[in-house]
Design an enzyme around this catalytic site. Structure first.
Site, short mmCIF file in Angstrom:
data_model
loop_
_atom_site.label_atom_id
_atom_site.label_comp_id
_atom_site.label_asym_id
_atom_site.label_seq_id
_atom_site.Cartn_x
_atom_site.Cartn_y
_atom_site.Cartn_z
N HIS A 97 0.81 -1.22 0.00
CA HIS A 97 0.00 0.00 0.00
C HIS A 97 0.84 1.27 0.00
O HIS A 97 0.41 2.31 -0.47
CB HIS A 97 -0.94 0.01 1.21
N LEU B 1 -3.26 -9.68 5.66
CA LEU B 1 -3.13 -9.33 4.24
C LEU B 1 -1.90 -8.47 3.98
O LEU B 1 -1.68 -8.04 2.85
CB LEU B 1 -4.40 -8.63 3.74
N PHE B 2 -1.11 -8.18 5.00
CA PHE B 2 0.23 -7.61 4.90
C PHE B 2 0.28 -6.27 4.17
O PHE B 2 1.26 -5.96 3.49
CB PHE B 2 1.17 -8.60 4.20
N CYS B 3 -0.75 -5.43 4.34
CA CYS B 3 -0.79 -4.13 3.67
C CYS B 3 -0.55 -4.26 2.17
O CYS B 3 0.06 -3.39 1.54
CB CYS B 3 0.22 -3.15 4.28
N ALA B 4 -1.03 -5.36 1.62
CA ALA B 4 -0.96 -5.60 0.18
C ALA B 4 -2.23 -6.35 -0.21
O ALA B 4 -2.20 -7.42 -0.80
CB ALA B 4 0.29 -6.41 -0.19
#
Length: 458
Positions: free
Chosen positions: A129, A377-380
């Site tokens: 992100h 979701l790992f900022c992705a």
């Protein structure tokens, strides 16, 4: 949570010792174990050497660019020498500027702020992100999101087609990661840079996950800018870097207006003020600089360079193969990948486990084995949803996050490691995965504030 510390031979087996390598954490099943920090893709522990260097400087801390006193002059020299060290670490060209920021996110927002009006930005949906979102903040910038490629060659072809279709003579910027924060896979940066330049576009490299694991050379890769964070490079204290071409940086209004960015300020007859802004990196470094954070980055750059990236990369690849081989022995585990099992990657892998919600699995790794990983979701989000779109995952009894309306709940587990990771921590992780899949969790868990946690009433 109470912790105690004791030195162990296993903990110091890593080539670059880190703080926290000897911390013991309690297990819910009883006893204590040395904490295995396998979430360094989020924030890496500080290198012991970085901590020692900062501690040695701390008594001499003073204002930067602000004072005539000895400590101020020393701190100013340290700050600017750190800039030169980072430039050397990145292989900057003579005309490049190194701007110190707060993080990769801050660096890419800075670049978004200085884009010329009507710039076209091209970014793959696979980005973190930090590199996916800043461009939308400019109403006069158009963003083209590119679908997730399934091979490095497809990434280059996708970009070339998109660039060929844009209106001629407009400014264009390509943003791409060097190593995915989800899969760890290396992207074809040099080839993407060649494609961008062939179509008159510029390219910025998000090196947040690449720089701690692999050499990054701006001139060799032929990228226009590189952004990365200190806290992922074993250097805490909240600093980041944007390094590269100076013209767009010099041609835009300062990212922040204030002291340090201005060269002169004078009142006008009409009551307003006239400002002459710096044309150096200081133009976008308003306010009192984070000299300790900057020095920590420089110290980490020096430590990684002197340790020898060739040997660090070779060792890390052995750990990657050890993890991949171990997980391959568990049929219930699916490792996520864009480019396939044989794609080169850094020490970052994400996976799902059949029959487990990922939050539940991560909680059990922590509570029962003293292993810290990441789930979610790992900022992705677009990338992880693409990778998990066809996966069937039982949400289980604990920790299932809320999905968007009409969307099933999706999340994954990420394990990440590097130069500061002892072999034993990786071996314990593989062993723990196998035991949890085979025997199940030894403790009961419940959801609290959206997180899966041990049920203390059990």
């Amino acid at each position: 949570m109470p912790v105690s510390a004791v030195a162990t031979d296993a903990a110091v087996s890593a080539p670059l010792p880190v703080l926290g390598r000897d911390v013991l954490v309690p297990l819910v099943t009883g006893g204590e174990v040395e904490y295995a920090a396998l979430d360094i893709a989020a924030s890496a522990p500080a290198l012991q050497r970085v901590w020692d260097d900062v501690a040695a400087y701390a008594p001499y801390y003073g204002s930067v660019h602000r004072g005539a006193g000895y400590l101020s002059q020393l701190s100013t020299d340290l700050f600017e020498n750190s800039r030169a060290s980072v430039a050397g670490f990145l292989g900057c060209r003579e005309e490049d500027q190194v701007v110190f920021t707060r993080s990769t996110t801050d660096s890419l927002n800075l670049l978004a702020a200085v884009l010329p009006a009507d710039t076209r930005v091209f970014v793959f949906e696979t980005e973190h992100h930090a590199s996916l979102l800043p461009w939308e903040q400019r109403a006069d910038v158009e963003v083209t999101y590119l679908d997730a490629p399934r091979t490095p060659g497809q990434a280059v072809d996708t970009l070339e087609r998109a660039l060929a279709e844009r209106e001629p003579y407009s400014n264009a910027l390509v943003c791409v990661t060097g190593a995915s924060n989800v899969t760890g896979e290396l992207w074809p940066v040099r080839e993407l840079a060649a494609a961008a330049h062939a179509h008159g576009a510029r390219i910025v490299l998000d090196a947040a996950q690449l720089a701690p694991h692999h050499p990054v050379d701006i001139a060799e890769l032929d990228v226009d800018w590189v952004a990365f964070s200190g806290h992922k490079l074993y250097a805490p204290f909240g600093a980041g870097v944007l390094a590269g071409r100076a013209d767009w940086l010099q041609g835009a209004e300062p990212y922040l207006a204030g002291g340090g960015a201005s060269r002169t300020v004078a009142r006008r007859a009409d009551g307003g003020v006239d400002v002459e802004w710096h044309t150096t990196a200081a133009r976008h470094e308003a306010g009192s600089p984070n000299v300790i954070g900057v020095y920590a980055i420089a110290a980490a750059c020096k430590a990684l360079t002197e340790a020898g990236f060739e040997s660090l990369v070779a060792r890390e690849q052995r750990l990657v193969e050890r993890v991949r081989a171990g997980l391959a022995e568990v049929p219930e585990v699916t490792v996520l990948s864009l480019f396939g099992d044989d794609a080169p990657r850094v020490g970052v892998l994400s996976f799902v486990v059949e029959g487990w919600n990922s939050s539940h699995f991560a909680a059990a790794l922590s509570a029962e084995y003293g292993i810290g990983v990441r789930d979610g979701l790992f900022c992705a989000h677009p990338l992880v949803r693409t990778l998990l779109g066809a996966e069937s995952q039982d949400p289980g009894a604990c920790g299932a996050p809320e999905g968007a309306p009409g969307e099933k709940s999706l999340n994954a587990i990420r394990v990440s490691f590097g130069a500061g990771t002892p072999d034993e921590h990786v071996d314990r992780f593989v062993r723990a995965v196998k035991e949890l899949v085979t025997d199940g969790a030894r403790w009961s868990y419940r959801t609290e504030d959206g997180r899966c946690v041990p049920d203390t009433a059990a």
